[in-house]
Design an enzyme around this catalytic site. Structure first.
Site, PDB file in Angstrom:
ATOM      1  N   SER A  56      98.801  25.939 -18.114  1.00  0.00           N
ATOM      2  CA  SER A  56      98.304  24.806 -17.340  1.00  0.00           C
ATOM      3  C   SER A  56      96.802  24.675 -17.539  1.00  0.00           C
ATOM      4  O   SER A  56      96.168  25.517 -18.187  1.00  0.00           O
ATOM      5  CB  SER A  56      98.627  24.993 -15.864  1.00  0.00           C
ATOM      6  N   LYS A  57      96.264  23.629 -16.959  1.00  0.00           N
ATOM      7  CA  LYS A  57      94.834  23.289 -17.094  1.00  0.00           C
ATOM      8  C   LYS A  57      93.911  24.491 -16.896  1.00  0.00           C
ATOM      9  O   LYS A  57      92.888  24.599 -17.554  1.00  0.00           O
ATOM     10  CB  LYS A  57      94.458  22.224 -16.053  1.00  0.00           C
ATOM     11  N   ARG A  58      94.312  25.369 -15.955  1.00  0.00           N
ATOM     12  CA  ARG A  58      93.359  26.462 -15.695  1.00  0.00           C
ATOM     13  C   ARG A  58      93.284  27.458 -16.850  1.00  0.00           C
ATOM     14  O   ARG A  58      92.410  28.299 -16.891  1.00  0.00           O
ATOM     15  CB  ARG A  58      93.660  27.150 -14.369  1.00  0.00           C
TER      16      ARG A  58
END
Ligand code: GLU
Length: 417
Positions: A255-257
Site C-alpha cells: 500500500s501507499k505507506r
C-alpha cells in the site's frame, strides 16, 4: 491459431492501476498468449460514485504501456460486447427477472439500520454476520404491493436451504470449499437497479464465454456465491485460479505507506515497461530454473498457470531496480534520451533542442545506464560548456530515470576538479 481458452482482466476504474492488479492482468495475458487463447478487457464501472473516466483511461494507458494488448474489450470491441458494465444494465436486469421467475431471487425491504443492527448482534454473539432472511418469506403479491406503494427494495439471491459444501478445484490453491450455511442471501441488484459485483461478474463471465478466471485471492470469499449463481442459471463455472496478494516488505498488503504502488508511479520514476512486466511476472510465477530476466515474448512462451505458486509475492524495490538496470543496458541510447527528456524538462531545463543537445543527452544516458561514473571525462569543449551545467544541475532527476548506479555527486565532483 486461437484455442478455446478465454480469459479476462476486469478492472474497476476507481483509482490508479495498482501493481497487484497489473500483475493479475499480466498473468491473464500471459496465459492467453501462452495457450493461443483470447484476452478480454472488461471495465467494471458499476460503482457510479467511485468510477471515473480518467481512471479508466489511466488503466488502459498503463496496460498498453506495459505492452499488453487485448483481443476483445474496451476500445477494441468484439462479439460479446458491450465490454463496459455500465452499458450492460439491461442484461443484468433480464437475468434478475429470470431468477425471480424461478423463485431464486426475492425483494428485500430491510432498511440499512435493520441490517446494521443484525450485523452488530451477530458479531456480538461471535457469529459470522449474514442476512437473517426476514424478507425471504414475503409473498410475491406482498412484495409487489409494497413496491407499488413506493417502498424501495434490493433484490436478493435465495441461497438453497439445504446446507452443503460449495467447492472448486483452484489451479493455484488446490481444492477449496465453503459451507453454504455461512452464506446469507446476498444482494443481486441494488434498489436503483444497479447490479452488485457478484451478480454482474457471473453474468458477464458466462455470457463472454470466459473459461479461466485468474484473479487475486481477495476474491476467494466471493467465489462460493458466484458458484451458486452459475448453478442457479444452469451454467458451468469457469476454472478458477486465485493468486496470492502482492505484499510490502513487512508482509502486509502493498500500500501507499510502502511507497510507490501504481503502474503510473513506477513509470514516472523511470522504470521501463519491460522491466516492470518482467519483475511482476516473477512475483508468484517461476519458470522453474534460475533464469529470471525475460522480455514479454519470452515470458509468454514460458508461462504456465500451473507454475504460479501459492506463497505471497513480496515486492522488492531493489530487485525491480536491478531488473530495470538490465533493460536500461539493453535499451538503445536514442530511446533512453527520448524517455529522459521529460524528466529533464520537468526539472525546468527546457527542451533539449538541437542535434548537439540530443547527442549529448544520448551519450549521458548511455554512459549512465552502463553505470559509468566517469562518464563526464568523455565530454569536453563547447558542447559540455553549453549543456553540462544545466544537465548536472538536474542530473538527480535524470538519474532517477536512469538508475541507481550513476552517481550525480561523483559526476559533479569530477567536473569541478
Ligand atoms: N472488478 C473486480 C476487481 O477489480 C474484478 C474481480 C474479478 O476479477 O472477478 O477487483
Amino acid at each position: 491459431m486461437s484455442t478455446g481458452i478465454r480469459v479476462r482482466f476486469a478492472p474497476s476504474p476507481t483509482g490508479q492501476l495498482h501493481v497487484g492488479n497489473a500483475r493479475t492482468a499480466l498473468f491473464n495475458w500471459l496465459l492467453a498468449r501462452a495457450e493461443g487463447g483470447t484476452f478480454v478487457l472488461r471495465i467494471e464501472d458499476t460503482d457510479f460514485e467511485r468510477s471515473t473516466k480518467d481512471a479508466e483511461r489511466t488503466a488502459i494507458d498503463d496496460l498498453r504501456w506495459l505492452g499488453l494488448t487485448w483481443d476483445e474489450g474496451a476500445e477494441v470491441g468484439g462479439p460479446y460486447g458491450p465490454y463496459r458494465q455500465s452499458e450492460r444494465l439491461h442484461v443484468y436486469r433480464a437475468h434478475a427477472v429470470e431468477l425471480m421467475s424461478k423463485g431464486q431471487a426475492y425483494h428485500c425491504f430491510c432498511s440499512e439500520e435493520d441490517l446494521e443492527r443484525e450485523r452488530y448482534e451477530a458479531l456480538r454473539s461471535g457469529m459470522p454476520p449474514k442476512y437473517g432472511g426476514r424478507c425471504r418469506g414475503l409473498s410475491k403479491e406482498d412484495a409487489h404491493r409494497r413496491l407499488q406503494n413506493g417502498e424501495t427494495a434490493v433484490l436478493r439471491f435465495r441461497v438453497p436451504e439445504e446446507p452443503r459444501d460449495i467447492g472448486w478445484e483452484d489451479v493455484v490453491r488446490g481444492p477449496v470449499s465453503f459451507r453454504s450455511d455461512v452464506i446469507g442471501d446476498f444482494v443481486l441488484l441494488r434498489s436503483d437497479g444497479v447490479p452488485a459485483y457478484n451478480f454482474a461478474v457471473v453474468i458477464d463471465d458466462a455470457l463472454m464465454a470466459i473459461t479461466h478466471v485468474v484473479r487475486g485471492e481477495d476474491h476467494i470469499s466471493n467465489t462460493p456465491r458466484q458458484v451458486l449463481l452459475y448453478e442457479a442459471f444452469g451454467w458451468r463455472p469457469p476454472t478458477f485460479a486465485h493468486v496470492s496478494m502482492v505484499l510490502g516488505p513487512d508482509h502486509s498488503k502493498l500500500s501507499k505507506r510502502h511507497g510507490a504502488t501504481s503502474v503510473s508511479e513506477f513509470r514516472e520514476t523511470g522504470i521501463l515497461p519491460e522491466a516492470l512486466a518482467n519483475y511482476l511476472a516473477l512475483l508468484g510465477w517461476s519458470p522453474g530454473d534460475n533464469e529470471e530476466l525475460f522480455p514479454l515474448d519470452e515470458l509468454a512462451r514460458r508461462f504456465r498457470l500451473a507454475d504460479v505458486g501459492k506463497s505471497a509475492g513480496v515486492f522488492d524495490p531493489d530487485k525491480l531496480a536491478w531488473v530495470n538496470r538490465h533493460y536500461l543496458k539493453l535499451a538503445p541510447a536514442d530511446r533512453l534520451a527520448r524517455l529522459s527528456a521529460p524528466f529533464i524538462e520537468a526539472a525546468g531545463w527546457g527542451q533539449a533542442q538541437g542535434e548537439a543537445a540530443t547527442r549529448w543527452l544520448e551519450d549521458l544516458v548511455a554512459a549512465a545506464a552502463r553505470g559509468d561514473d566517469n562518464a563526464d571525462s568523455r565530454w569536453s569543449g563547447k558542447c559540455v560548456e553549453c549543456w553540462a551545467t544545466p544537465i548536472i544541475r538536474h542530473a538527480k532527476v535524470a538519474v532517477h530515470f536512469i538508475g541507481v548506479r550513476f552517481s550525480p555527486r561523483r559526476f559533479v565532483r569530477g567536473r569541478e576538479r
